[in-house]
Design a protein around this motif. Sequence first.
Motif, PDB file in Angstrom:
ATOM      1  N   LEU A 119       0.830  -1.207   0.000  1.00 33.11           N
ATOM      2  CA  LEU A 119       0.000   0.000   0.000  1.00 33.11           C
ATOM      3  C   LEU A 119       0.865   1.258   0.000  1.00 33.11           C
ATOM      4  O   LEU A 119       0.578   2.223  -0.703  1.00 33.11           O
ATOM      5  CB  LEU A 119      -0.917   0.004   1.223  1.00 33.11           C
ATOM      6  CG  LEU A 119      -1.862   1.202   1.279  1.00 33.11           C
ATOM      7  CD1 LEU A 119      -3.147   0.878   0.546  1.00 33.11           C
ATOM      8  CD2 LEU A 119      -2.173   1.618   2.689  1.00 33.11           C
ATOM      9  N   LEU A 122       1.854   2.252  -3.282  1.00 34.54           N
ATOM     10  CA  LEU A 122       0.804   2.856  -4.095  1.00 34.54           C
ATOM     11  C   LEU A 122       0.595   4.317  -3.717  1.00 34.54           C
ATOM     12  O   LEU A 122       0.173   5.117  -4.540  1.00 34.54           O
ATOM     13  CB  LEU A 122      -0.510   2.085  -3.913  1.00 34.54           C
ATOM     14  CG  LEU A 122      -0.412   0.584  -4.158  1.00 34.54           C
ATOM     15  CD1 LEU A 122      -1.750  -0.078  -3.915  1.00 34.54           C
ATOM     16  CD2 LEU A 122       0.060   0.306  -5.563  1.00 34.54           C
ATOM     17  N   LEU A 134       0.446  -3.844  -8.479  1.00 39.75           N
ATOM     18  CA  LEU A 134      -0.546  -4.208  -7.467  1.00 39.75           C
ATOM     19  C   LEU A 134      -1.166  -5.578  -7.783  1.00 39.75           C
ATOM     20  O   LEU A 134      -1.269  -6.446  -6.908  1.00 39.75           O
ATOM     21  CB  LEU A 134      -1.616  -3.115  -7.416  1.00 39.75           C
ATOM     22  CG  LEU A 134      -3.033  -3.458  -6.993  1.00 39.75           C
ATOM     23  CD1 LEU A 134      -3.044  -3.747  -5.514  1.00 39.75           C
ATOM     24  CD2 LEU A 134      -3.959  -2.307  -7.289  1.00 39.75           C
ATOM     25  N   THR A 173     -14.933  -6.080  -7.080  1.00 41.74           N
ATOM     26  CA  THR A 173     -13.975  -4.990  -6.915  1.00 41.74           C
ATOM     27  C   THR A 173     -14.438  -3.757  -7.691  1.00 41.74           C
ATOM     28  O   THR A 173     -14.419  -2.639  -7.177  1.00 41.74           O
ATOM     29  CB  THR A 173     -12.594  -5.417  -7.433  1.00 41.74           C
ATOM     30  OG1 THR A 173     -12.247  -6.650  -6.827  1.00 41.74           O
ATOM     31  CG2 THR A 173     -11.544  -4.394  -7.116  1.00 41.74           C
TER      32      THR A 173
ATOM     33  N   LEU B  46      -6.134  -1.023   5.739  1.00 37.84           N
ATOM     34  CA  LEU B  46      -5.863  -0.588   4.368  1.00 37.84           C
ATOM     35  C   LEU B  46      -6.922   0.415   3.910  1.00 37.84           C
ATOM     36  O   LEU B  46      -6.617   1.402   3.239  1.00 37.84           O
ATOM     37  CB  LEU B  46      -5.840  -1.792   3.422  1.00 37.84           C
ATOM     38  CG  LEU B  46      -4.723  -2.820   3.626  1.00 37.84           C
ATOM     39  CD1 LEU B  46      -4.887  -3.976   2.665  1.00 37.84           C
ATOM     40  CD2 LEU B  46      -3.363  -2.181   3.424  1.00 37.84           C
ATOM     41  N   LEU B  57      -5.594   3.773  -6.200  1.00 41.87           N
ATOM     42  CA  LEU B  57      -4.936   2.470  -6.269  1.00 41.87           C
ATOM     43  C   LEU B  57      -5.014   1.762  -4.925  1.00 41.87           C
ATOM     44  O   LEU B  57      -5.167   0.539  -4.855  1.00 41.87           O
ATOM     45  CB  LEU B  57      -3.474   2.628  -6.684  1.00 41.87           C
ATOM     46  CG  LEU B  57      -3.211   2.652  -8.178  1.00 41.87           C
ATOM     47  CD1 LEU B  57      -1.727   2.649  -8.447  1.00 41.87           C
ATOM     48  CD2 LEU B  57      -3.858   1.460  -8.860  1.00 41.87           C
ATOM     49  N   ALA B  58      -4.929   2.550  -3.851  1.00 42.97           N
ATOM     50  CA  ALA B  58      -5.066   1.953  -2.525  1.00 42.97           C
ATOM     51  C   ALA B  58      -6.490   1.427  -2.343  1.00 42.97           C
ATOM     52  O   ALA B  58      -6.690   0.341  -1.780  1.00 42.97           O
ATOM     53  CB  ALA B  58      -4.736   2.977  -1.449  1.00 42.97           C
ATOM     54  N   PHE B  59      -7.473   2.170  -2.854  1.00 43.56           N
ATOM     55  CA  PHE B  59      -8.847   1.669  -2.842  1.00 43.56           C
ATOM     56  C   PHE B  59      -8.919   0.348  -3.608  1.00 43.56           C
ATOM     57  O   PHE B  59      -9.553  -0.615  -3.178  1.00 43.56           O
ATOM     58  CB  PHE B  59      -9.791   2.671  -3.502  1.00 43.56           C
ATOM     59  CG  PHE B  59     -10.317   3.725  -2.561  1.00 43.56           C
ATOM     60  CD1 PHE B  59     -11.053   3.372  -1.436  1.00 43.56           C
ATOM     61  CD2 PHE B  59     -10.095   5.065  -2.788  1.00 43.56           C
ATOM     62  CE1 PHE B  59     -11.541   4.331  -0.573  1.00 43.56           C
ATOM     63  CE2 PHE B  59     -10.578   6.037  -1.932  1.00 43.56           C
ATOM     64  CZ  PHE B  59     -11.300   5.668  -0.813  1.00 43.56           C
ATOM     65  N   MET B  60      -8.255   0.339  -4.753  1.00 43.29           N
ATOM     66  CA  MET B  60      -8.314  -0.857  -5.604  1.00 43.29           C
ATOM     67  C   MET B  60      -7.723  -2.066  -4.871  1.00 43.29           C
ATOM     68  O   MET B  60      -8.306  -3.153  -4.898  1.00 43.29           O
ATOM     69  CB  MET B  60      -7.557  -0.586  -6.896  1.00 43.29           C
ATOM     70  CG  MET B  60      -8.119  -1.262  -8.104  1.00 43.29           C
ATOM     71  SD  MET B  60      -7.190  -0.813  -9.553  1.00 43.29           S
ATOM     72  CE  MET B  60      -8.144   0.543 -10.160  1.00 43.29           C
ATOM     73  N   LEU B  61      -6.601  -1.845  -4.214  1.00 41.84           N
ATOM     74  CA  LEU B  61      -5.971  -2.940  -3.457  1.00 41.84           C
ATOM     75  C   LEU B  61      -6.930  -3.442  -2.377  1.00 41.84           C
ATOM     76  O   LEU B  61      -7.164  -4.644  -2.238  1.00 41.84           O
ATOM     77  CB  LEU B  61      -4.673  -2.442  -2.815  1.00 41.84           C
ATOM     78  CG  LEU B  61      -3.996  -3.404  -1.837  1.00 41.84           C
ATOM     79  CD1 LEU B  61      -3.396  -4.580  -2.587  1.00 41.84           C
ATOM     80  CD2 LEU B  61      -2.921  -2.718  -1.014  1.00 41.84           C
ATOM     81  N   PHE B  63     -10.232  -3.116  -2.110  1.00 40.23           N
ATOM     82  CA  PHE B  63     -11.449  -3.750  -2.628  1.00 40.23           C
ATOM     83  C   PHE B  63     -11.133  -5.092  -3.271  1.00 40.23           C
ATOM     84  O   PHE B  63     -11.919  -6.036  -3.184  1.00 40.23           O
ATOM     85  CB  PHE B  63     -12.140  -2.823  -3.637  1.00 40.23           C
ATOM     86  CG  PHE B  63     -12.628  -1.548  -3.025  1.00 40.23           C
ATOM     87  CD1 PHE B  63     -12.950  -1.492  -1.670  1.00 40.23           C
ATOM     88  CD2 PHE B  63     -12.775  -0.399  -3.776  1.00 40.23           C
ATOM     89  CE1 PHE B  63     -13.396  -0.323  -1.086  1.00 40.23           C
ATOM     90  CE2 PHE B  63     -13.213   0.785  -3.199  1.00 40.23           C
ATOM     91  CZ  PHE B  63     -13.517   0.816  -1.857  1.00 40.23           C
ATOM     92  N   LEU B  64      -9.974  -5.166  -3.921  1.00 45.79           N
ATOM     93  CA  LEU B  64      -9.587  -6.433  -4.537  1.00 45.79           C
ATOM     94  C   LEU B  64      -9.425  -7.501  -3.457  1.00 45.79           C
ATOM     95  O   LEU B  64      -9.951  -8.613  -3.576  1.00 45.79           O
ATOM     96  CB  LEU B  64      -8.288  -6.247  -5.320  1.00 45.79           C
ATOM     97  CG  LEU B  64      -7.888  -7.370  -6.262  1.00 45.79           C
ATOM     98  CD1 LEU B  64      -8.969  -7.583  -7.301  1.00 45.79           C
ATOM     99  CD2 LEU B  64      -6.588  -7.049  -6.962  1.00 45.79           C
ATOM    100  N   LEU B  65      -8.748  -7.141  -2.377  1.00 45.85           N
ATOM    101  CA  LEU B  65      -8.538  -8.118  -1.303  1.00 45.85           C
ATOM    102  C   LEU B  65      -9.873  -8.451  -0.625  1.00 45.85           C
ATOM    103  O   LEU B  65     -10.125  -9.596  -0.261  1.00 45.85           O
ATOM    104  CB  LEU B  65      -7.534  -7.588  -0.290  1.00 45.85           C
ATOM    105  CG  LEU B  65      -6.100  -7.513  -0.789  1.00 45.85           C
ATOM    106  CD1 LEU B  65      -5.189  -6.891   0.250  1.00 45.85           C
ATOM    107  CD2 LEU B  65      -5.587  -8.895  -1.153  1.00 45.85           C
TER     108      LEU B  65
END
Lengths: 657, 312
Positions: A119, A122, A134, A173, B46, B57-61, B63-65
């Motif tokens: 993180l 990012l 990522l 997502t 997170l 991108l942090a949101f994406m990480l 939400f992906l997880l």
Amino acid sequence: MIDMDPSAPFDKRPDLPLLLAVALGPHVTWLPGWITVWCLGLWGFVLLAAHRGYRPPGRALRLILAGAGLAGVGLTYGHLRGMDAGVSMLAVLLGVKPLEITNIRDRMVTLFLAYFLVLSNLLEDTGLGMTLYLAAAVLWSLAVMIRMNHPDLTLVPALKRAGRMLVLAVPLTAALFVLFPRLPGGLFRLPDPAVRVIGFGEVVAPGDVGRLVQSGETAFRAEFEGPPPPFETLYWRGLVLWQYDGRAWRRSPVPGPGAEPIRKEAIHRYTITLEPHHRPWLFGLDRALGPPPGASYAGDHGLVSARDVHNQIRYTLTSALEYRTGPLKGWERRWGLGLPKEGNPRARDLAASWVADGRSPAGMVQAALDYFRNQPFFYTLDPPALGPDGVDDFLFTVRRGYCEHYASAFAFLMRSAGVPARVVVGYLGGERNPSGGYFIVRQADAHAWVEVAVNDEGWMRVDPTAAVAPQRVLRGVEAAVDEAPWRGFWTERRLGWVYPYWLQARWNWDRLGLFWTRTVLDYTYERQRSWLARMGLKTGTLADTMKNLVVGLAILGVTVAALTALIALRRRSPRQDPVREQYDRFARHAARLGPARPPAQGPRDYLSAFSRARPDLAPLARDITDTYIRLRYSPHGQPSDRKRLSRLVRTFGRIRR
Amino acid sequence: MTSRPSFGSFFLRRLPAWLDRRSGRPRVYILPTRPGWLFMLSLAGLLVGAVNYNNNLAFMLTFLLGSVLFVALHQTHGQLAGLSAGPVRAEPVFAGETAWFELALDLGGKERPVVTFRIEGGGETIVNLAPDDRNPVRLPLPATRRGVLRPSAVEFSSTFPLGLFRAWTRIPLAAEGLVYPHPVPGPGLPSAAFSGQGQGASGGRGVDDFKGIRGYIPGDSPKRIAWKASSRGGRMFTKEFEGQAGISPELDFHQVEGTDAEYKLSRLTYLLLQAWASGGSFGLKLPGRVIEPGQGRAHRDRCLEALARFGE
């Protein structure tokens, strides 16, 4: 869950250390070198220990190691606040953590901590490259988790399974990404995410622009609506520096907002995608006619965002390339003439001589430019150091420097001669990306120039660098110097015939990245509101947004459930039992050729009934029935029997009468 | 990891494993494991970072997880959903051995890696089930006492693929595993116990002439094992001596010395096995049950079952 072999204290597989290395990877460029060595050394040791069967170090040793690492971070930074120190501490502790790993739970916790390292990468950098990073990091972490829970699984099946999970996770997502409410600002104060600031600061000291020019990093990209203006007019205005202290130029908070120019021509409209530089300035073509939303337009026509730019942002501007700002205000004239009381006597004498000659302000500008042009000045990125009277040294002895030196000396001369002047820093030019037709402006394009006011028409731009190195202005910084340090390894000389392909690939990649930013990453509070409003959803309050989130997820859930059920229904019938299916096909054919099989009749009974009616087909029917029974009821059924059964049934099906 | 999910499972595991009313299949329960809770805690961390820095991108990480967590929930549940158990059988064993319950499974044509089976009272067995696996799963259950093993249920559980959730289900069993008495060697029965005559004197064990070898039966003294013969193949052999064989005893419960019923049953078991191994015919006389003399394995098993079920 399965526990590992208790006699081997460490996992022999490099999964987890590799994941940690992936999480650390992008940080290596700025982390103190010893932390990288520390982490890689300790992880290497863990792998070695796993293969050699070393005992894990005791708790005391681990605590000492962790303490030593934290102390090292404290000594390196002098404090333990801020993102850089935070990431360093996390890295140091994750270096030690694998030493104590003995069971799955510890390994999983280590893995979760690694996500925070990912993180922080990012936060530091965004874009398409980071998106791929990522995805790769998450994919690998899932494969590692799968292998923790299934120790026999080899790498490729684990990666496949992880990939399938990722693909399945994408719709949810996407829904969360679109619907999760964005806030206009942050929640509460956290450390500044910047660990490595690149770009202009409040103060520009000699050498600062020169350092920027060494960097190949992108500052921003600009897409024009309509044809772009000529290259030599691409002055991307950034900060206005008013105060000179004899060495460095400094920005000042300007009273009041900027006024519209009184005359404006050559209007261009364009959108800037600004890379995070962790400071509030925005850049625009000289001169922007108004601020974008969320930013203000200072009295010196500098664009300042309400918040530091920590993420890629996009804004659209309108600029007039030809303008008149009108008569100076009182404070502008006062600030534009401010000089330190003493220092640089020779430069002051030179200016005084122009005043004594009775030149007009415009004549004095011309005299200064002529001085640069006629004396042996050189444009170089590697100038010698200057003494305490920097302007004198530069003007009369050294005469080697780049834009910043010329701008500083020129502004000093103008102020000494009584002409209001100020230094402006920003970028000049940029690389036109033929694939996509937009401009890539890099830190290497950093530039400094001067604005002077010679009459009532107001501030106008003068670029003294153009007098010395016109090619810098006409064709960019690469044309003005021999070696372009920001190109790094990737120069035309080294790459030879590959260079054009490499260039093309780089351009395409850059364009793809811009597309990705434009469509996905630039999803802000404002864009979310307008987008959801277009979908007919209310976005007035946070409660509305939350409701949208819940309803959206419910719709997605129902859709997925329906699809799953549909697929399951389609699959179930034929897949139920291939062996049984073959036998049923045989029975259908047999009913065509002889007696039909009553529903409850067993295969042996049916065989004898059928054989009595069709003795000619009896051997084949017996073969099929035997194979079926063997597959069905005997433990000796072989996969080869299955093939045999389907072949026999096919043969049987071809029999006519 | 052997730990169970802590939260709530205490109550859920104590619920009866009733069958789902519609599908007729056992219900599958699922709860996060401890790493699962920690994972969710990490996700919350997170998310705070992403919201605060407004970083997409942090949101994406995050939400992906989060979505992966959801997929894992589904897949872990799917590990057991649609898995049904067929018939269960267990080979009889002697007390002190381990009974293996063979559980036939209907996998529903699905691959189900890393499924843990635990039969009530037994240890855990971890199996990777391939879709075309036809072999039953063998689950061990220690048979400590003579009698009939009746495990009431078998528990399936799995944390695959990510170990963030544990799904489990209990399937009631109607299986019986016979546990024969542990054979206890000792002297033969007094001559009155034999239906044959004249050989009683030599019925005891001892130093008679070597007669040959026969298959090993549990309880044989290690001193008598024919090691040389046994080392040649997978089977064990026991030396046999004149005087042990050729008898046709009626094994009578009341004729066995001792007062403890279990001990007597153990002795009878040994004698019965001996009689069977020597190939003669034998009968069994228990209080309330008499088995006429006979020969062969089936007869032996009938007698052993009677011993196992004695007093039931």
